[in-house]
Design a protein around this motif. Structure first.
Motif, PDB file in Angstrom:
ATOM      1  N   GLN A 146       0.851  -1.184   0.000  1.00 36.63           N
ATOM      2  CA  GLN A 146       0.000   0.000   0.000  1.00 36.63           C
ATOM      3  C   GLN A 146       0.886   1.232   0.000  1.00 36.63           C
ATOM      4  N   ILE A 148       0.566   5.856  -0.323  1.00 37.72           N
ATOM      5  CA  ILE A 148      -0.325   7.000  -0.479  1.00 37.72           C
ATOM      6  C   ILE A 148      -0.089   7.621  -1.854  1.00 37.72           C
ATOM      7  N   PRO A 155      -5.014   6.131   0.031  1.00 36.66           N
ATOM      8  CA  PRO A 155      -4.281   4.871  -0.116  1.00 36.66           C
ATOM      9  C   PRO A 155      -4.577   4.151  -1.438  1.00 36.66           C
TER      10      PRO A 155
ATOM     11  N   GLU B 111     -10.781   3.059   5.428  1.00 36.17           N
ATOM     12  CA  GLU B 111     -10.058   2.462   4.301  1.00 36.17           C
ATOM     13  C   GLU B 111      -9.586   3.485   3.276  1.00 36.17           C
ATOM     14  N   ASN B 112     -10.436   4.486   3.043  1.00 35.51           N
ATOM     15  CA  ASN B 112     -10.130   5.408   1.952  1.00 35.51           C
ATOM     16  C   ASN B 112      -9.264   6.592   2.375  1.00 35.51           C
ATOM     17  N   ALA B 113      -8.865   6.609   3.641  1.00 34.01           N
ATOM     18  CA  ALA B 113      -8.059   7.743   4.102  1.00 34.01           C
ATOM     19  C   ALA B 113      -6.659   7.353   4.548  1.00 34.01           C
ATOM     20  N   ILE B 114      -6.530   6.189   5.214  1.00 35.83           N
ATOM     21  CA  ILE B 114      -5.198   5.804   5.702  1.00 35.83           C
ATOM     22  C   ILE B 114      -4.848   4.376   5.289  1.00 35.83           C
ATOM     23  N   MET B 115      -3.542   4.106   5.263  1.00 40.10           N
ATOM     24  CA  MET B 115      -3.079   2.775   4.890  1.00 40.10           C
ATOM     25  C   MET B 115      -3.275   1.819   6.071  1.00 40.10           C
TER      26      MET B 115
END
Lengths: 217, 271
Positions: A146, A148, A155, B111-115
């Motif tokens: 993963q 950014i 992600p 999920e859509n903001a951080i790994m």
């Protein structure tokens, strides 16, 4: 970085625009997003919805409680009702691929996401599962993780750019290094398929056979 | 080479008091658990210092959530663990009162903001990828590729266990430059927010061979703006600070300078 094994921003954009022309012809939906004038700030993007067989291995490994659940329900699942209409045994998979340019490495980088649903953003494919999908390939792309997205800040999965320079060194004769690189790297990114028409871009003179041949995926 | 050892030491020892509190909606008892206080190193990453926080709060949440991945929130938004703690602090400095109040969650992972970060190996591979990238900028990647696996381990363990000498015994090689001009490029990121940063190829010397200063870097990154001020490690370095020195002494362990913009006009974007 410069020299063999790298691609300048100008070449990246030139190659991307050549790819877009082919994409327009064959309608496979690649687009160039962002600011072409600022190095690293534009990228190729393609989102498609596909259907994959239900047994396609994109599910997370079951956790302890899931295992119990399936053990209990397995019999019920296997018993087929002879009066039930046959289903196609397929499920939706949305994939999004972004091809960016890394300023540090001077190479293209693939960022991608997959969602096991009808809606992008819902039920994502994890890095572990995406890694398993490439277990049979012999590329040096073990570094799938993963990361950014440097422009969107969200992600994505990423094929780390440090392996790309080696790949690009092998395609230095190509007339479109971006396409040559992508055709090799793409299968590792949730099995992205590049239409065979793109290979023509890699040879300067179309009457000549390509000196470096790659499998058309 | 990074010679001002007392500066390196001072930067390394920077710590911040944090007060962790479990999100009230996730408490499964009548009484909320006591907050957990920690001094965390600015140079570290949150997943490396919150084992005890997790242990403290898991007893107070629903059983089926206890194995979930823990994540942190500040001011209504998830904190990005891949940024060093000091960078997060600099980015949110205007809204933070010490101790820094952070909310702990075990449910609804964003999920859509951080790994995802299920274990410390995820941080390790991210950290080493940053080191590799910075060395590509500084030395065309030659120093990292000449290192052995045990050197990479030592860098990582130095950071993980807060061992200055262990870390710098290896990191000094990454801070060397082969000629008087310094690094090939200065590894840096200029943050406009937690989500958005600008990276450019900036050399430590100009075309005449003179050493550049921080002010030169900022005017290359923001050509349309005057008096851009950045914060790093809680301080605002002067524009006259020599760039090569700044890179050698004020870079984070990932070998990048992380500069947070505190004074600029957002309507003028950089070219």
């Amino acid at each position: 970085m410069d020299g063999i094994g790298t691609v300048t921003w100008e070449t990246f954009i030139k190659d991307a625009q050549a790819l877009l022309k082919v994409s327009e012809k064959i309608h496979d939906d690649w687009e160039l997003v962002g600011d072409k004038g600022a190095p690293g700030m534009a990228y190729l993007s393609r989102q498609v919805k596909t259907y994959v067989p239900c047994e396609y291995p994109i599910d997370e490994p079951p956790t302890g409680t899931d295992k119990d659940y399936w053990a209990k329900n397995l019999d019920a699942r296997l018993a087929k009702d002879p009066f039930e209409a046959a289903s196609k045994d397929e499920r939706p998979l949305i994939t999004l691929h972004h091809v960016l340019w890394s300023m540090s490495y001077s190479v293209p980088v693939l960022y991608f996401n997959g969602w096991k649903s009808d809606f992008a953003g819902c039920n994502p494919v994890s890095a572990e599962v995406a890694q398993k999908l490439i277990s049979n390939n012999n590329l040096c792309y073990s570094e799938l993780s993963q990361a950014i997205h440097p422009i969107l800040g969200t992600p994505f999965l990423q094929l780390h750019p440090c392996g790309s320079q080696d790949l690009l060194r092998h395609v230095w004769k190509s007339n479109n290094k971006l396409v040559s690189w992508l055709s090799v790297a793409a299968p590792a990114a949730l099995q992205l398929k590049l239409h065979e028409d793109y290979y023509k871009l890699t040879i300067a003179d179309e009457s000549r056979e390509p000196e470096v041949m790659y499998e058309a995926y | 080479m990074a010679n001002d050892r007392e500066v390196l030491r001072e930067i390394w020892e920077g710590k911040v008091p944090v007060c962790f509190q479990l999100d009230s909606e996730e408490v499964c008892e009548l009484q909320a658990p006591a907050p957990y206080y920690l001094m965390v190193p600015r140079l570290s990453y949150f997943p490396l210092c919150v084992d005890k926080v997790r242990k403290h709060f898991t007893r107070h949440i629903q059983k089926d959530k206890q194995d979930n991945e823990m994540w942190l929130e500040f001011n209504g938004a998830p904190l990005k663990w891949h940024l060093p703690i000091g960078v997060l602090l600099d980015l949110h400095a205007i809204d933070i009162q010490l101790p820094w109040n952070i909310t702990v969650h075990f449910d609804k992972f964003p999920e859509n903001a951080i790994m995802h970060c299920q274990n410390k190996e995820v941080v390790e591979s991210y950290f080493l990828a940053c080191i590799k990238e910075s060395d590509v900028l500084k030395h065309r990647g030659q120093v990292v590729s000449s290192m052995q696996k045990k050197d990479h381990n030592q860098l990582w363990l130095g950071l993980l266990n807060d061992k200055f000498d262990q870390f710098w015994a290896i990191n000094r090689r990454l801070m060397e430059s082969s000629n008087d001009d310094g690094f090939k490029y200065i590894p840096f990121r200029c943050y406009l927010s937690e989500e958005k940063y600008i990276q450019k190829l900036v050399k430590p010397v100009n075309e005449e061979g003179q050493r550049k200063k921080l002010g030169h870097l900022l005017s290359e990154v923001f050509p349309d703006q005057e008096k851009v001020v950045v914060r790093t490690h809680g301080i605002t370095p002067l524009p006259e600070t020599p760039l090569q020195w700044l890179s050698e002494h004020l870079s984070y362990p990932d070998n990048f300078l992380h500069l947070c913009l505190i004074n600029w006009s957002p309507e003028v974007t950089s070219k």
